[in-house]
Design an enzyme around this catalytic site. Structure first.
Site, short mmCIF file in Angstrom:
data_model
loop_
_atom_site.label_atom_id
_atom_site.label_comp_id
_atom_site.label_asym_id
_atom_site.label_seq_id
_atom_site.Cartn_x
_atom_site.Cartn_y
_atom_site.Cartn_z
CG HIS A 140 28.71 40.96 27.88
ND1 HIS A 140 28.08 42.18 27.79
CD2 HIS A 140 30.04 41.22 27.71
CE1 HIS A 140 28.99 43.13 27.57
NE2 HIS A 140 30.17 42.56 27.52
CB CYS B 138 31.08 46.47 26.70
SG CYS B 138 32.54 45.77 25.92
#
Lengths: 129, 384
Positions: B331, B84
């Site tokens: 996200h 991430c």
């Protein structure tokens, strides 16, 4: 998962094997070719204690592929009697789960790699009654 | 050492289910904005992306996107991956390329496409951020690993559940004003507390949504930049920790973030109290609370309270995620770090519109990979 990859990790998954560093004495999991603390290559495979306590837990309801049949299940960090921590799942849970709860390692089926692939085995933890 | 790179162009796409756009289309949309604003072409491209190989079947991603987009002449292009935090890591590559003098200009693009796969495939792909042999093997999802931290944190510091729910409420409120956000919808504490359990104690509305999006930032040497207001990338830092959560001493902090903050703030010659705006990696509500503590804005156990007391609002002591954060802006995993960086830059340029915070001269973004294995922090400063 390929057969060689599965085979390489059998000791860790089936027998809860870690390593002990002959230089600094550190015991760690999972097994590596060097000590993660002092980075010595002089390490030996050791079997870890099979009892420990739950440090933290999560009751998982939204599973990754291949784990649908087990939902809901507990994901836990267990601190073994020698202080080494292991991530795993709980089995044979009938009561409430709490931090500090005593558990023991048991050999269990973990998942299946599709209908024709390997059956994955390994270690789960169950509450000590 | 040469001067710090400056930002000459930025680009963002709206995050969401972008059925009509390919990964290359998203890359093109964000890149074109950055290049047009800059008025210069990039000499090298760094792409932040995590799961294109797994979900889209496309590796060799840098060139594949560049050629697939056709938006500018082909130049060397590389994918940078650290789960991430891939976007933040790609920005580090661009920072190093320009600051070292190897290239005069670098385009950093974070891009990800998650909406076209069923959720169990996404859960499986995102779990690849964890240890494949010793975490994912046993059925731990990425959410469940974060849930272990949330439970430990709430217990160790006696933090009420509602305080973490309030973080989600603030992020959603902020995202209402954000034209690029995925979830432009206000919610209440009750909505969070009644939402479906994903991995207890994490509920659906504690989690950031999965979506498609791209963000771009074009860096160059200061002498090559036009315009009178310049924003410089004043320092970056990366901190790391074990891949598995079992290797951590504590489950109620993220030392990788503290290490990244120390390095970034030292490079930029600032302290946490100098920040006027902060973008933190709130993939889950717990991560926003932990980030404030590990970055050094507040002490241990005080992160959730900082939000509870309203200090993180746009007009608060230190505005945090005024665009809605991962929680509500969205996200798109490998793109997220670049979204955070662009948002800080636009705040410092005074271009944040309704989301603008006052006196924005120094800002930072925080980008976390794995369950605390890899943290990237970048500090931007406005130059007069």
């Amino acid at each position: 998962m390929t057969v060689p990859r599965y085979w390489r990790n059998i000791g860790a998954h089936y027998r809860l094997e870690g390593i002990r560093c002959k230089s600094c004495g550190e015991v760690s999991f999972p097994p590596r070719s060097s000590c993660p603390k002092c980075h010595s290559k002089d390490v030996e495979v050791v079997q870890l204690p099979r009892k420990g306590k739950v440090v933290s837990f999560s009751l998982l309801r939204s599973p990754p592929n291949g784990f649908e049949a087990y939902v809901p299940y507990y994901v836990v960090v267990v601190e073994l009697e020698n202080g080494v921590r292991v991530l795993g799942t709980l089995t044979d849970v009938f009561g409430e789960v709490k931090e500090g709860m005593e558990v023991e390692a048991v050999f269990r089926k973990i998942s299946e790699d599709g209908e024709e692939g390997l059956i994955h085995y390994g270690t789960k933890f169950r509450p000590i009654a | 050492m040469s001067d710090n790179p400056v930002v000459v162009g930025t680009g963002l796409t709206k995050i969401g289910r972008r059925w009509e756009d390919s990964l290359s289309d998203l890359f093109a949309e964000a890149s074109r904005q950055a290049i047009e604003e800059a008025g210069i072409q990039p000499q090298v491209v760094f792409v932040g992306n995590m799961v294109a190989g797994e979900l889209d079947g496309q590796e060799h991603l840098g060139l594949a996107l560049e050629d697939g987009a056709g938006a500018f002449p082909l130049v060397p292009a590389f994918k940078v991956e650290s789960a991430c935090s891939s976007g933040g890591s790609a920005l580090l590559a661009g920072y190093m390329a320009v600051k070292s003098g190897v290239y005069d200009s670098a385009l950093v693009v974070g891009v990800e496409k998650l909406s076209e796969e069923p959720s169990d495939s996404i859960t499986t792909a995102l779990a690849e951020a964890a240890d494949a042999d010793f975490e994912s093997y046993y059925g731990a999802s990425f959410t469940s690993l974060n849930a272990l931290l949330m439970r430990s944190y709430m217990k160790d510091y006696n933090v009420p559940r509602d305080w973490l729910s309030e973080i989600a409420v603030m992020m959603h409120k902020n995202a209402v004003d954000n034209p690029y956000a995925q979830l432009r919808k206000a919610i209440t504490v009750e909505d969070v507390n009644r939402s479906r359990v994903i991995a207890d104690p994490i509920r659906l509305l504690d989690c950031s949504p999965t979506g498609d999006g791209a963000a771009a930032i074009l860096l160059t040497r200061p002498e090559l930049a036009k315009g009178d207001v310049q924003v410089e990338l004043a320092g970056m830092g990366v901190g790391v920790d074990t891949i598995g959560v079992n290797g951590r001493v504590s489950l109620s902090d993220v030392p990788a973030t503290a290490r990244a903050a120390k390095a970034a703030f030292s490079a930029a010659k600032i302290e946490p109290k100098d920040l006027n705006v902060l973008e933190v990696h709130d993939a889950f509500t717990i991560m926003a609370a932990l980030a404030l503590e590990d970055i050094g804005v507040v002490g241990k156990g005080e992160g959730a309270k900082f939000f509870h007391e309203g200090n993180a609002e746009r007009d608060g002591k230190l505005p945090v995620n005024p665009e809605g954060g991962l929680k509500a802006r969205g996200h798109p995993v490998g793109a997220t770090g670049v979204y955070g960086a662009v948002e800080v830059v636009r705040q410092l340029q005074g271009k944040a519109g309704k989301m603008q915070v006052p006196r924005a001269e120094i800002g930072a973004f925080h980008n976390l990979g794995g369950s605390g294995s890899h943290a990237v922090i970048g500090v931007f400063k406005r130059k007069r």
